[in-house]
Design an enzyme around this catalytic site. Structure first.
Site, PDB file in Angstrom:
ATOM      1  N   TYR A 295       0.844  -1.201   0.000  1.00 49.57           N
ATOM      2  CA  TYR A 295       0.000   0.000   0.000  1.00 49.57           C
ATOM      3  C   TYR A 295       0.871   1.240   0.000  1.00 49.57           C
ATOM      4  O   TYR A 295       1.663   1.455   0.907  1.00 49.57           O
ATOM      5  CB  TYR A 295      -0.869  -0.033   1.243  1.00 49.57           C
ATOM      6  CG  TYR A 295      -2.047   0.878   1.167  1.00 49.57           C
ATOM      7  CD1 TYR A 295      -1.973   2.198   1.574  1.00 49.57           C
ATOM      8  CD2 TYR A 295      -3.261   0.405   0.680  1.00 49.57           C
ATOM      9  CE1 TYR A 295      -3.074   3.021   1.512  1.00 49.57           C
ATOM     10  CE2 TYR A 295      -4.372   1.228   0.619  1.00 49.57           C
ATOM     11  CZ  TYR A 295      -4.278   2.538   1.031  1.00 49.57           C
ATOM     12  OH  TYR A 295      -5.373   3.345   0.962  1.00 49.57           O
ATOM     13  N   TYR A 346      -5.425   5.634  -7.336  1.00 44.60           N
ATOM     14  CA  TYR A 346      -5.592   5.383  -5.901  1.00 44.60           C
ATOM     15  C   TYR A 346      -6.986   4.802  -5.666  1.00 44.60           C
ATOM     16  O   TYR A 346      -7.942   5.545  -5.448  1.00 44.60           O
ATOM     17  CB  TYR A 346      -5.411   6.695  -5.146  1.00 44.60           C
ATOM     18  CG  TYR A 346      -5.524   6.560  -3.639  1.00 44.60           C
ATOM     19  CD1 TYR A 346      -6.382   7.374  -2.909  1.00 44.60           C
ATOM     20  CD2 TYR A 346      -4.755   5.631  -2.947  1.00 44.60           C
ATOM     21  CE1 TYR A 346      -6.473   7.266  -1.531  1.00 44.60           C
ATOM     22  CE2 TYR A 346      -4.846   5.518  -1.575  1.00 44.60           C
ATOM     23  CZ  TYR A 346      -5.695   6.339  -0.871  1.00 44.60           C
ATOM     24  OH  TYR A 346      -5.777   6.226   0.490  1.00 44.60           O
TER      25      TYR A 346
END
Lengths: 391, 381, 136
Positions: A295, A346
């Site tokens: 991440y 994102y």
């Protein structure tokens, strides 16, 4: 202890095109969710009637009622995982748990975002500027100007630089690697824009020491995956991608001001504990991981996660990024091979999971040769989650 | 039968007082209830490794875990849809334990629903667009939705306001035996109900739930581990959620045979291998009496349209009714803890410790809020 | 004058005592009466020992910068940049952290581990904000 290891698989993946606050998509978050979910169902060779479970994250406003309405679903298992970006892999984990327990047959995990139409995470605090006062726990941060995740990450970076001599170039290595990967991926937002280290160092400072290219995008788009049992997976359209391990981890940082704090000198942080749970469940070690989908809301958090996930020791994340180690095709640990949050889009971790699945199917835009095992992590510096997938 | 049937149990319950003004934060209430539930189970705080709830701001898993001294834990999930979701907490807990992710999971609900002493949440996403089709027309509150559905049911089946009142009277009778209930000291006859003021025709004041401040919690673990703990375990025979198309509340057609409640009933009864007549006590989400009546039909206790006659004649009343409901008073008279109070009362019934104890209660159905995505349980002794 | 043009905090149930302390120009931190552990921000129960008995304890206000950032891009128009945000570790307990601003420092004067002490500023009739200034 009986676990879900190898008992469930991801059998369908779907995604939309990706836009951003600067080049928005016209579709609503709702439409994007339906598109991605439908695409995943088609990819799996399933029908809408097959889906009986949904897991989503807490900021996603596409609740099961809406989705059942649009897609004609009858659902018997649904829920949310929390803590923003920490919750993506947790959705897959809980989907796998439901399937394993016989509580649902085909469970969707997804994320849809329209940061151009809704509130971008970097800007929500601006809504408070006109208020009489800042309510609740936000009163410990917003009045002091800590108003966005980038600023919190920057504080973490300042400490990591101080403790370990980490530099901006180390962070830049991560950004440059991911941009290179995005340049292979036609659906990536930065597909046609390469970036050198010089470009990175010249990008404007957002909150020192973090620059623009240390930060993830503010995207529009959606991704979805479908989980079912290993047994059912054998008879579907795609090669199954088995879930070896799935876990969550939350630790309360002692005396943490709020969840944006990451204290990088805590050796056994939430991502470290996550890693222990994952490797134990999967029976693997960091050395077994062929592709890392880590991440990347901010480069500093990737660097911290590389340490916490056991790819290198605490404090050595900086040097670990050197020598193109993170770059496809030849790097020792290719990182976020679709371009990640920094350069693809994102989608709160779900695009990383989708890319991980493609790697194991052999269909990734930046395909790593003989990729057998992929580790996906969700946001660190928040209660988090992760999965380990295999061919 | 599903894999999980009879493998899991509720081993501890706890709740605060229920009042119109708790004087404490929702976090404070949650911690009281959760710590009481853990102690009731005979466990230590550190034995908890999972937390499931609807996690309003600051009453979330990490804050609760930190308060309990849990330095790290590996299972935390958020439920949804308020009263439709409280039972789903136990479903998710079961999934987590079955997956080996946790061993002892706390489920909880805390709200200052009366005093409104609460912290505002964060809003990142757009407001649901459906509100543009309802708010401008005065469909501002759940009572109005319920009133629309009630009027249709009355039109279609001849259901009367007195029949709705029978439900209110039963719950009040049960609350009058329960010192924790907000309406403990206030009796109510059917005439009192009929004389109470109209809120949204045909719904009267006493057709509507009592807003409350309070919290409730329980601990779920495997039936195996439950044997060694302090209380007689209450076994979870079935747990499920339900969400079907066309569930927007303003379109709920009470004359449809298939809806989220009938779907829920099918899941639960199939899992447990039971039928409605096996149920000894019904703990049913009671925000508004007509909604209860319609849910009783949809759950299969009587046919569609026959709910009116079904609820008459004391059938729902302890001690002699054939299907006692909400034996601690429910949301209508105990106080609305979003239906978690129904789970607590179900456990008390099956332990034999209810204030309106039904003789030989063996099997209890807990049904969550209907007209939204919902959830439910079948519990047994 | 507040350091930044932002609304002040609204006290809530558990934090009221803290802001009352600030009005008296005292930095007070939740401390458990049973085990002595400090905790911030305040919650109803001591995380170290689960006791409900706690008090507001005055602390020295001295500490070190544990981490910081200089914000150079405004989150919304009208926010003056650059400004600093510091995380301060108070001297009373390891990892006792509190967020604030250094109000007397230029960006290049701020470093991790520098010593600071609390200072106070009335920003409204209801709220006195705490901040930090450099010290030896």
């Amino acid at each position: 202890m009986d676990t879900i290891k190898d008992k469930t698989a991801i059998v369908g993946i779907g995604w939309t095109k990706f836009g951003s606050v600067k080049r928005p998509l016209l579709e609503s978050q709702y439409t994007l969710a339906c598109q991605a979910i439908k695409a995943a169902i088609d990819d799996a060779g399933l029908t809408l009637k097959d889906i009986d479970g949904i897991m989503r994250f807490s900021f996603d406003s596409n609740d099961p009622v809406r989705l059942a309405d649009s897609l004609g679903l009858n659902l018997r298992f649904f829920g949310k995982s929390m803590y923003g970006g920490g919750g993506g892999c947790a959705c897959v984990a809980q989907a796998a748990a439901a399937v394993h327990a016989g509580l649902a047959n085909y469970v969707v995990a997804f994320r849809a975002l329209s940061q151009s139409q809704d509130v971008a995470f970097g800007h929500f605090a601006g809504r408070f500027a006109e208020r009489r006062g800042i309510p609740g726990p936000m009163g410990w941060t917003i009045p002091f100007g800590l108003m966005s995740p980038a600023q919190g990450a920057a504080i973490t970076a300042s400490r990591h630089f101080y403790l370990y001599g980490t530099t901006s170039q180390h962070l830049g290595n991560i950004a440059v690697a991911e941009r290179k990967h995005a340049n292979q991926n036609p659906n990536a937002f930065f597909y046609d824009r390469p970036m050198t280290m010089e470009d990175y160092m010249n990008s404007p400072m957002i909150a020192a020491p973090l620059r623009l290219f240390d930060c993830c995008q503010e995207s529009d788009g959606a991704c979805a995956v479908i989980v079912t049992s290993a047994e059912r997976a054998k008879n579907l359209k795609q090669r199954p991608v088995y879930i070896m391990a799935a876990a969550q981890s939350g630790i309360w940082y002692p005396n943490s001001v709020n969840l944006l704090d990451k204290i990088p000198d805590i050796v056994e942080d939430e991502t470290w504990r996550l890693a222990q749970a994952l490797y134990r469940m999967a029976g693997t070690t960091p050395k077994d991981v062929d592709v890392a989908e880590i991440y990347d809301h901010f480069t500093i958090h990737v660097l911290c996660a590389l340490e916490s996930l056991g790819f290198c020791k605490r404090g050595e994340g900086g040097p670990f990024t050197e020598g193109r180690r993170l770059e496809w095709p030849d790097g020792e640990l290719p990182l976020n091979t679709s371009g990640g949050h920094l350069s693809e889009a994102y989608i709160h971790g779900l695009n990383l999971i989708v890319d991980g699945v493609r790697q194991l199917r052999g269909t990734a835009p930046a395909q790593v040769k003989d990729a057998e095992i992929v580790l996906c992590s969700s946001g660190n510096a928040v209660p988090t989650s992760g999965i380990i997938l295999r061919r | 039968m599903a894999t999980i049937t009879d493998k899991y149990a509720i081993v501890g319950i706890g709740h605060t007082d229920y009042s119109l003004n708790s004087g404490r934060s929702e976090l404070h209430l949650a911690l009281e209830a959760i710590m009481a539930a853990i102690e009731d189970a005979g466990l230590g705080f550190k034995d908890i490794d999972g937390i499931v709830g609807d996690h309003p701001i600051r009453v979330d898993a990490m804050t609760i875990g930190s308060a309990l001294g849990l330095r790290d834990f590996g299972f935390f999930i958020e439920t949804d849809f308020a009263g439709g979701g409280v039972s789903s907490g136990l479903l998710h807990a079961i999934a987590g334990i079955e997956a080996g992710r946790a061993t002892n999971v706390v489920c909880y609900k805390s709200l200052n629903g009366s005093s409104k002493l609460t912290l505002p949440g964060l809003a990142f996403a757009a407001e649901p667009h459906e509100l543009g089709f309802t708010r401008p027309f005065g469909l501002l509150a759940p009572v109005v939705y319920a009133a629309l559905a009630a009027r249709r049911h009355m039109h279609q089946y001849g259901t009367t306001g007195r029949q709705f009142g029978a439900i209110a009277v039963a719950c009040r009778k049960h609350a009058n035996r329960n010192p924790s209930a907000i309406m403990y000291g206030e009796s109510m006859t059917i005439e009192d109900h009929q004389n109470s003021k109209m809120i949204a025709d045909p719904l009267r004041l006493f057709d509507c739930y009592v807003e409350a401040d309070g919290a409730a919690a329980c601990v779920v673990t495997s039936a195996e581990r439950a044997k060694d703990l302090r209380q007689r375990p209450v076994c979870i025979m079935a747990a499920s959620q339900s969400c079907v198309p066309c569930l927007s509340r303003w379109t709920k057609d009470p004359t449809l045979n298939e809806n989220e409640t009938s779907y829920l009933a099918r899941q639960l009864f199939t899992m447990a291998g039971l039928v409605p007549s096996d149920v000894d006590v019904l703990q049913i989400y009671d925000d508004f009496t007509p909604v209860v009546l319609m849910a009783i039909e949809d759950l299969g206790f009587c046919s569609k349209g026959e709910g009116g006659p079904f609820v008459e004649g004391g059938r729902l009343e302890w001690p002699d009714g054939k299907l006692p409901i909400n034996t601690s008073g429910g949301n209508l008279s105990e106080g609305c803890i979003d239906g978690f109070n129904h789970i607590i009362e179900a456990v008390k019934q099956l332990r034999g410790t209810s204030t309106a104890q039904v003789k030989d209660a063996e099997i209890i159905l807990v049904c969550g809020a209907t007209g939204v995505a919902t959830s439910g349980l079948i519990l047994r002794r | 004058m507040p350091y930044l043009p932002m609304p002040p905090p609204l006290p809530y149930v558990e934090s009221e005592g803290f802001w009352e302390g600030c009005k008296r120009r005292e930095l007070v931190i939740q401390r458990c009466k049973d085990c002595g552990a400090y905790h911030h921000p305040p919650i109803p129960v001591c995380p170290a020992c689960q006791s409900w008995n706690w008090e507001w304890a005055k602390v020295s206000g001295r500490g070190r910068v544990e981490g910081f950032t200089i914000v150079t891009r405004a989150v919304f128009p009208g926010m003056p940049v650059p400004y600093n945000v510091v995380r301060v570790e108070l001297e009373e307990q390891e990892r006792l952290l509190i967020l604030g601003n250094l109000i007397d420092c230029q960006p290049n004067e701020i470093s991790v581990d520098m010593r600071v002490r609390v200072t106070f500023e009335d920003v409204s009739p209801e709220i006195t904000m705490y901040y930090f200034e450099k010290t030896v």
